[in-house]
Design an enzyme around this catalytic site. Structure first.
Site, mmCIF file in Angstrom:
data_model
loop_
_atom_site.group_PDB
_atom_site.id
_atom_site.type_symbol
_atom_site.label_atom_id
_atom_site.label_comp_id
_atom_site.label_asym_id
_atom_site.label_seq_id
_atom_site.Cartn_x
_atom_site.Cartn_y
_atom_site.Cartn_z
ATOM 1 N N HIS A 90 8.727 12.806 1.148
ATOM 2 C CA HIS A 90 9.046 11.870 2.230
ATOM 3 C C HIS A 90 8.263 10.572 2.041
ATOM 4 O O HIS A 90 7.234 10.527 1.360
ATOM 5 C CB HIS A 90 8.719 12.476 3.598
ATOM 6 C CG HIS A 90 7.254 12.746 3.803
ATOM 7 N ND1 HIS A 90 6.579 13.781 3.184
ATOM 8 C CD2 HIS A 90 6.320 12.094 4.557
ATOM 9 C CE1 HIS A 90 5.311 13.763 3.547
ATOM 10 N NE2 HIS A 90 5.124 12.749 4.370
ATOM 11 N N ASP A 117 6.511 7.873 4.736
ATOM 12 C CA ASP A 117 6.068 8.006 6.116
ATOM 13 C C ASP A 117 6.951 7.241 7.100
ATOM 14 O O ASP A 117 7.219 6.042 6.928
ATOM 15 C CB ASP A 117 4.623 7.511 6.258
ATOM 16 C CG ASP A 117 3.609 8.503 5.696
ATOM 17 O OD1 ASP A 117 3.931 9.696 5.608
ATOM 18 O OD2 ASP A 117 2.483 8.067 5.345
ATOM 19 N N HIS A 125 5.737 10.927 -1.054
ATOM 20 C CA HIS A 125 4.647 11.841 -1.366
ATOM 21 C C HIS A 125 4.958 13.241 -0.862
ATOM 22 O O HIS A 125 5.861 13.453 -0.054
ATOM 23 C CB HIS A 125 3.301 11.344 -0.833
ATOM 24 C CG HIS A 125 3.267 11.088 0.641
ATOM 25 N ND1 HIS A 125 3.810 9.967 1.210
ATOM 26 C CD2 HIS A 125 2.757 11.811 1.659
ATOM 27 C CE1 HIS A 125 3.630 9.984 2.511
ATOM 28 N NE2 HIS A 125 2.997 11.115 2.819
ATOM 29 N N ARG A 156 -5.044 10.282 8.929
ATOM 30 C CA ARG A 156 -4.215 9.193 8.433
ATOM 31 C C ARG A 156 -4.183 8.038 9.425
ATOM 32 O O ARG A 156 -4.035 8.244 10.628
ATOM 33 C CB ARG A 156 -2.777 9.684 8.186
ATOM 34 C CG ARG A 156 -1.921 8.672 7.430
ATOM 35 C CD ARG A 156 -0.476 9.132 7.363
ATOM 36 N NE ARG A 156 0.227 8.873 8.623
ATOM 37 C CZ ARG A 156 1.420 9.361 8.941
ATOM 38 N NH1 ARG A 156 2.034 10.172 8.099
ATOM 39 N NH2 ARG A 156 1.997 9.064 10.095
#
Length: 301
Positions: free
Chosen positions: A103, A105, A258, A273
């Site tokens: 995916h 983000d 990623h 994150r």
């Protein structure tokens, strides 16, 4: 106080020919000087992912301060609550779910993040690596007929549950996270090929939130997305990082996908994150992305 880092003290070690660079000689934080930040940003846009070892002194405030040097921050997530009082930190907790699917983000909103800053907090002794794919190189390596086709395609991205994937068991932390994630449904139409706003390069915008292609049925959409995704995740486009305590990874979310490798059993794995607000993607034809469902203005200005 601004900390000036001499350019000669920064050491950049490329991990593959195209993608991923380990940077040493710098302690990340909010006090880096403009020249150092500009240098790191240029390197980040060119190499797509930067890795920093030995950042154990960096705490949440330091992570937020460093991320702000790259641009204004988004909130933690459009639907998942923040993990701290600032409203900007998303906890990546193995108990709440594992991002073991390719995916980019937050592509289900009109303005996905420009950059993500991920800091390791608690790690398993073995396993738990993260792999990144360079979606600019993936596009460049497509056969020319597929480039022409991809240039014209647009995809609908959504956070609505994919019924091809199992729902976590009731009463678990993973199920609570799942309910938060889909509590408000967003849909956005993005170009499959976006033009990078800083480099002008063409890069594939797909990943796990891309569900259908505009003008095509579900079956044809799935086949074409799978075809293009297969090119994204070819080994020559990838870089893999084995985490150590105190590590930080920063990536250009506009030119990467990623995948968090789920190979560490029931051991705890926690990271934090922070994301930097991005622009509205624009296709080869100049058409921008379009929000179809849900108001994400609270997430990214």
């Amino acid at each position: 106080m601004t900390v000036v880092i001499p350019a000669s003290s920064l050491v950049a070690r490329d991990l593959t020919v195209d993608t991923g660079t380990e940077v040493s000689g710098v302690q990340l934080g909010p006090h880096l000087d403009e020249g150092t930040v500009a240098h790191l940003r240029r390197l980040l846009v060119a190499r797509k992912v930067l890795f920093f070892r030995g950042q154990g002194a960096l705490d949440t405030e330091g992570q937020l301060g460093f991320a702000r040097l790259l641009g204004p921050l988004t909130t933690a997530h459009p639907t998942v609550p923040a993990g701290d009082g600032s409203g900007h930190v998303l906890p990546i907790d193995s108990d709440a779910g594992r991002a073991d699917a390719w995916h980019t983000d937050v592509t289900f909103v009109p303005r996905p993040p420009a950059f993500s800053v991920l800091r390791a907090v608690t790690l398993p002794l073995t396993g738990g690596d993260t792999v990144w794919a360079n979606t600019t190189r993936a596009y460049e390596r497509l056969p020319r007929p597929l480039q022409v086709l991809a240039d014209e395609l647009r995809a609908v991205h959504t956070n609505a549950h994919d019924y091809g994937r199992p729902v976590p068991a009731q009463g678990t932390a993973a199920h609570r996270h799942f309910e938060q994630f889909v509590a408000q449904v967003f849909e956005t139409e993005h170009p499959v090929v976006r033009v990078h706003p800083e480099t002008g390069e063409r890069t594939l915008l797909l990943g796990g939130f891309a569900r259908t292609l505009v003008g095509l049925g579900a079956r044809d959409s799935a086949r074409l997305i799978e075809l293009l995704q297969g090119h994204v995740t070819r080994p020559e486009n990838l870089v893999r990082w084995s985490w150590r305590p105190g590590d930080v990874a920063v990536w250009d979310n506009r030119a990467t996908q990623h995948y968090a490798v789920n190979d560490y059993g029931d051991v705890e794995r926690r990271l934090q994150r922070v994301t930097v607000a991005g622009d509205l993607p624009v296709g080869v034809d100049g058409r921008p992305s379009t929000g179809l469902r849900g108001d994400a203005s609270h997430y990214s200005a």
